[in-house]
Structure formats: C-alpha cells, structure tokens
Design a protein around this motif. Sequence first.
Motif, PDB file in Angstrom:
ATOM      1  N   ASN A  15      28.342  26.805  27.446  1.00  0.00           N
ATOM      2  CA  ASN A  15      28.802  28.025  28.096  1.00  0.00           C
ATOM      3  C   ASN A  15      28.881  27.852  29.605  1.00  0.00           C
ATOM      4  N   VAL A  16      29.508  28.817  30.260  1.00  0.00           N
ATOM      5  CA  VAL A  16      29.576  28.848  31.723  1.00  0.00           C
ATOM      6  C   VAL A  16      29.125  30.228  32.180  1.00  0.00           C
ATOM      7  N   VAL A  17      28.393  30.265  33.291  1.00  0.00           N
ATOM      8  CA  VAL A  17      27.922  31.523  33.878  1.00  0.00           C
ATOM      9  C   VAL A  17      28.614  31.682  35.217  1.00  0.00           C
ATOM     10  N   ILE A  18      29.272  32.827  35.412  1.00  0.00           N
ATOM     11  CA  ILE A  18      30.175  33.032  36.544  1.00  0.00           C
ATOM     12  C   ILE A  18      29.644  34.114  37.463  1.00  0.00           C
ATOM     13  N   LEU A  30      30.749  32.993  29.663  1.00  0.00           N
ATOM     14  CA  LEU A  30      31.811  32.652  28.728  1.00  0.00           C
ATOM     15  C   LEU A  30      31.460  31.396  27.945  1.00  0.00           C
ATOM     16  N   VAL A  31      32.081  31.260  26.799  1.00  0.00           N
ATOM     17  CA  VAL A  31      31.977  30.017  26.034  1.00  0.00           C
ATOM     18  C   VAL A  31      32.802  28.952  26.751  1.00  0.00           C
ATOM     19  N   ASN A  32      32.278  27.756  26.833  1.00  0.00           N
ATOM     20  CA  ASN A  32      32.972  26.666  27.542  1.00  0.00           C
ATOM     21  C   ASN A  32      34.009  26.027  26.621  1.00  0.00           C
ATOM     22  N   GLU A  33      35.074  26.793  26.362  1.00  0.00           N
ATOM     23  CA  GLU A  33      36.168  26.295  25.533  1.00  0.00           C
ATOM     24  C   GLU A  33      37.483  26.829  26.085  1.00  0.00           C
ATOM     25  N   GLY A  35      40.281  28.459  25.246  1.00  0.00           N
ATOM     26  CA  GLY A  35      40.804  29.807  25.072  1.00  0.00           C
ATOM     27  C   GLY A  35      40.099  30.827  25.944  1.00  0.00           C
ATOM     28  N   ALA A  36      38.783  30.843  25.900  1.00  0.00           N
ATOM     29  CA  ALA A  36      38.007  31.816  26.674  1.00  0.00           C
ATOM     30  C   ALA A  36      38.202  31.609  28.170  1.00  0.00           C
ATOM     31  N   LEU A  37      38.228  30.359  28.604  1.00  0.00           N
ATOM     32  CA  LEU A  37      38.388  30.081  30.031  1.00  0.00           C
ATOM     33  C   LEU A  37      39.776  30.489  30.520  1.00  0.00           C
ATOM     34  N   ARG A  38      40.805  30.218  29.729  1.00  0.00           N
ATOM     35  CA  ARG A  38      42.172  30.596  30.130  1.00  0.00           C
ATOM     36  C   ARG A  38      42.306  32.113  30.253  1.00  0.00           C
ATOM     37  N   ARG A  39      41.748  32.842  29.300  1.00  0.00           N
ATOM     38  CA  ARG A  39      41.844  34.309  29.349  1.00  0.00           C
ATOM     39  C   ARG A  39      41.154  34.854  30.594  1.00  0.00           C
ATOM     40  N   TRP A  40      40.012  34.281  30.945  1.00  0.00           N
ATOM     41  CA  TRP A  40      39.326  34.742  32.152  1.00  0.00           C
ATOM     42  C   TRP A  40      40.109  34.376  33.410  1.00  0.00           C
ATOM     43  N   LEU A  41      40.655  33.182  33.458  1.00  0.00           N
ATOM     44  CA  LEU A  41      41.397  32.735  34.640  1.00  0.00           C
ATOM     45  C   LEU A  41      42.640  33.589  34.889  1.00  0.00           C
ATOM     46  N   GLU A  42      43.194  34.182  33.858  1.00  0.00           N
ATOM     47  CA  GLU A  42      44.358  35.056  34.035  1.00  0.00           C
ATOM     48  C   GLU A  42      44.033  36.275  34.888  1.00  0.00           C
ATOM     49  N   SER A  43      42.758  36.653  34.962  1.00  0.00           N
ATOM     50  CA  SER A  43      42.354  37.816  35.748  1.00  0.00           C
ATOM     51  C   SER A  43      41.957  37.471  37.172  1.00  0.00           C
ATOM     52  N   VAL A  44      41.972  36.188  37.501  1.00  0.00           N
ATOM     53  CA  VAL A  44      41.538  35.734  38.826  1.00  0.00           C
ATOM     54  C   VAL A  44      42.752  35.577  39.739  1.00  0.00           C
ATOM     55  N   PRO A  45      42.729  36.131  40.946  1.00  0.00           N
ATOM     56  CA  PRO A  45      43.866  35.990  41.862  1.00  0.00           C
ATOM     57  C   PRO A  45      44.113  34.514  42.202  1.00  0.00           C
ATOM     58  N   PRO A  46      45.363  34.059  42.159  1.00  0.00           N
ATOM     59  CA  PRO A  46      45.677  32.682  42.578  1.00  0.00           C
ATOM     60  C   PRO A  46      45.219  32.444  44.012  1.00  0.00           C
ATOM     61  N   GLU A  47      44.936  31.183  44.310  1.00  0.00           N
ATOM     62  CA  GLU A  47      44.447  30.741  45.623  1.00  0.00           C
ATOM     63  C   GLU A  47      42.984  31.077  45.857  1.00  0.00           C
ATOM     64  N   SER A  48      42.328  31.744  44.883  1.00  0.00           N
ATOM     65  CA  SER A  48      40.893  31.963  45.011  1.00  0.00           C
ATOM     66  C   SER A  48      40.176  30.618  44.965  1.00  0.00           C
ATOM     67  N   ARG A  49      38.955  30.604  45.476  1.00  0.00           N
ATOM     68  CA  ARG A  49      38.167  29.370  45.500  1.00  0.00           C
ATOM     69  C   ARG A  49      37.148  29.401  44.362  1.00  0.00           C
ATOM     70  N   HIS A  59      32.005  19.921  33.394  1.00  0.00           N
ATOM     71  CA  HIS A  59      32.755  20.797  34.298  1.00  0.00           C
ATOM     72  C   HIS A  59      34.256  20.480  34.297  1.00  0.00           C
ATOM     73  N   GLY A  60      34.655  19.367  33.699  1.00  0.00           N
ATOM     74  CA  GLY A  60      36.034  18.903  33.805  1.00  0.00           C
ATOM     75  C   GLY A  60      37.057  19.884  33.265  1.00  0.00           C
ATOM     76  N   LEU A  61      36.765  20.506  32.112  1.00  0.00           N
ATOM     77  CA  LEU A  61      37.720  21.422  31.496  1.00  0.00           C
ATOM     78  C   LEU A  61      37.998  22.607  32.404  1.00  0.00           C
ATOM     79  N   LEU A  62      36.952  23.228  32.929  1.00  0.00           N
ATOM     80  CA  LEU A  62      37.136  24.402  33.786  1.00  0.00           C
ATOM     81  C   LEU A  62      37.899  24.044  35.045  1.00  0.00           C
ATOM     82  N   VAL A  63      37.553  22.934  35.678  1.00  0.00           N
ATOM     83  CA  VAL A  63      38.243  22.528  36.905  1.00  0.00           C
ATOM     84  C   VAL A  63      39.724  22.284  36.632  1.00  0.00           C
ATOM     85  N   HIS A  64      40.019  21.622  35.532  1.00  0.00           N
ATOM     86  CA  HIS A  64      41.414  21.338  35.174  1.00  0.00           C
ATOM     87  C   HIS A  64      42.198  22.629  34.950  1.00  0.00           C
TER      88      HIS A  64
END
Length: 317
Positions: A15-18, A30-33, A35-49, A59-64
């Motif tokens: 899992n990942v804790v944000i 979130l679960v570190n997989e 589907g879950a990471l993509r759905r969460w990233l859709e809610s994050v403004p682009p160019e965020s850090r 950590h490779g999957l999330l960074v990618h």
Amino acid sequence: MQELFDIGVDVAKANVVIAVQDHPELACELVNEPGALRRWLESVPPESRLAVESTGRYHGLLVHLAQQAGLRAYVLNAWDVSMYAKALGMRGKTDRTDSQVIARYIREHHARLHPYEPGSAAQQAIDQLIRQRARVQVKQQSLMRILQDLPALDPQRQAVAQSLQAVIHTMDAQILAWMHSEPALAEPFDRLQTIPGVGVQSAALLTSLLGRIGFTNADALVAFSGLDPRPKDSGQKKGRRRLSKRGAALIRRQMYMCACSASRTPAFKPVYQALRARGLSGIEAMVILARKLLRVAFALWRHQSVFDSERFRPKMT
C-alpha cells in the motif's frame, strides 16, 4: 489558477500512504497497484510535486504513473528525510507521519532538487539488469562460502555455481544487446571501455547514468556516487574526512573494482604507487583512484573522445 499540491507518499509493497502539504483532509491510503493509483492521480492537478523515498522497486510504479499524469516526481534519499524528521522534532514514526514529513520536505526543498529522470526504455532495462546482476553475484559468493565447508556437497555446489554463472552470462548478453540497441548508448559505451580498468559492466553502468542525468561537472558526478570526502571541522579542529556515501552503493562498489583493475595497468599503476608512497592505505589509494576514474569518464563523455594516456594522465599530487 488551479492550486498545485506538494505530495508526500510513504510507499510499501502492499500500500501507499499519501499526505498533501497544507491539506490534511486529502490524506488517504491506497493499494499499491496500477488501477487504484491511476484513479487517484486523475484527481491531482498536473505539475504538482510528488515525492517518495527510494524504496528499491516498490516506489517505481507510482513514480512512473505520476510522470505519465504530468506530475513532477522526486525520489528522495531516505537518510536525508530521516535526518529532516529528527530535526523537526518528530516524536514517533508511522506511515502517516512519514508521508507528512516527505510532503513538507518537498515543499521546502524542491528548488534544489531535480525531478526523477527514468531514461529511455533501454536505459531502464539496463539499470534493472545491472542491479539484479550485482545481487545475483553477491548471493552466489555468499552461497559458495556457506557450502565450501561441506565436501560431501561438492557436486551440488558446483552445479549451483554453474547455474548461477549461466544466469550472469545471460544477463551480460542482455545488457550488451540493450547497449547496442541505441546509437546514443552504443558509442559512449565503447568509448568508456577504452579507460584502463573499466570493463563491460562498469561502462554500461556509467553510460546509463551519464545518459540519464545531466551532471554539470565531474564534481557533481563524484558527489552523486558518494565517493566525495565529507569534511568534519569545527573551529580550530580539523576532523577526519570520510566518504559521504550519499549515492547508490552499486556505483561505489563498481568504481572501486575498476580502481583495483586500473591500479595494475601502465596508465594508473604509477598513480597508485605514488599514493601508497605518501602513506595512504591500500583502500584509501583505491578510493582516490576510483574518483579519478570517474573524472576521466566524465571528460570522455562530455568531449566524446577516447582515452589517451597522455591527455588524461592523472596528476600525482
């Protein structure tokens, strides 16, 4: 204008804790997989850090995925974050507090950090093969030491050694294939092998590293490797210099092995002997020689040239 977030993520295998700086209501787990990471990233403004600690491969999957979503992703040195947390006076350590510390760290220090650069598909494959090859080699040596005192198992020990060696040879072939798959990698890879002491594995490691990260000078490369001496002075006291060891251990190990080989070559043997004559130990002399080899490699990379014993003859001082 849409607000940009500073996001800290504590990554584990499952899992990942944000945490989001200044927005505690956006904290989640979130679960570190994918589907879950993509759905969460859709809610994050682009160019965020988004920042994570270096955790091997977890950590490779999330960074990618974050980079694909248009975020600026940072992979932080875990030791730096740990010292930062202590400086903040953190009284405990949990996944939630770790993510909060990472979010605050990236908010305050992003200006001096560089976003993570994964490199091309070939570079990513080469990096993975080199890391895994080193791990296989270490395990092979450890296993052979364990079994060497059991003569009754000599046939099995030899069979295991041959099998692991076959794996290493296969990895070597794959590294060479990837290296020659792109001209931008093949040409510097061949040039770096002209340095006495630098073999196929070291040249592959340096080629991938230099091609992925735009070091401004040789000092930056040395510092990245962790082979730079760290001062420890206070007032009139001059403390003993020790290596910072800030970079990947694999780079330091590989360059030390290069120095061992280079110290026996006509180009660098006089340098090694001069260092020993100054009273330095064998390890100290090898570390200095490893730094010199890194500087030579950077010069060959920058000037797109091959090794010339006269031009690149290291100074004896």
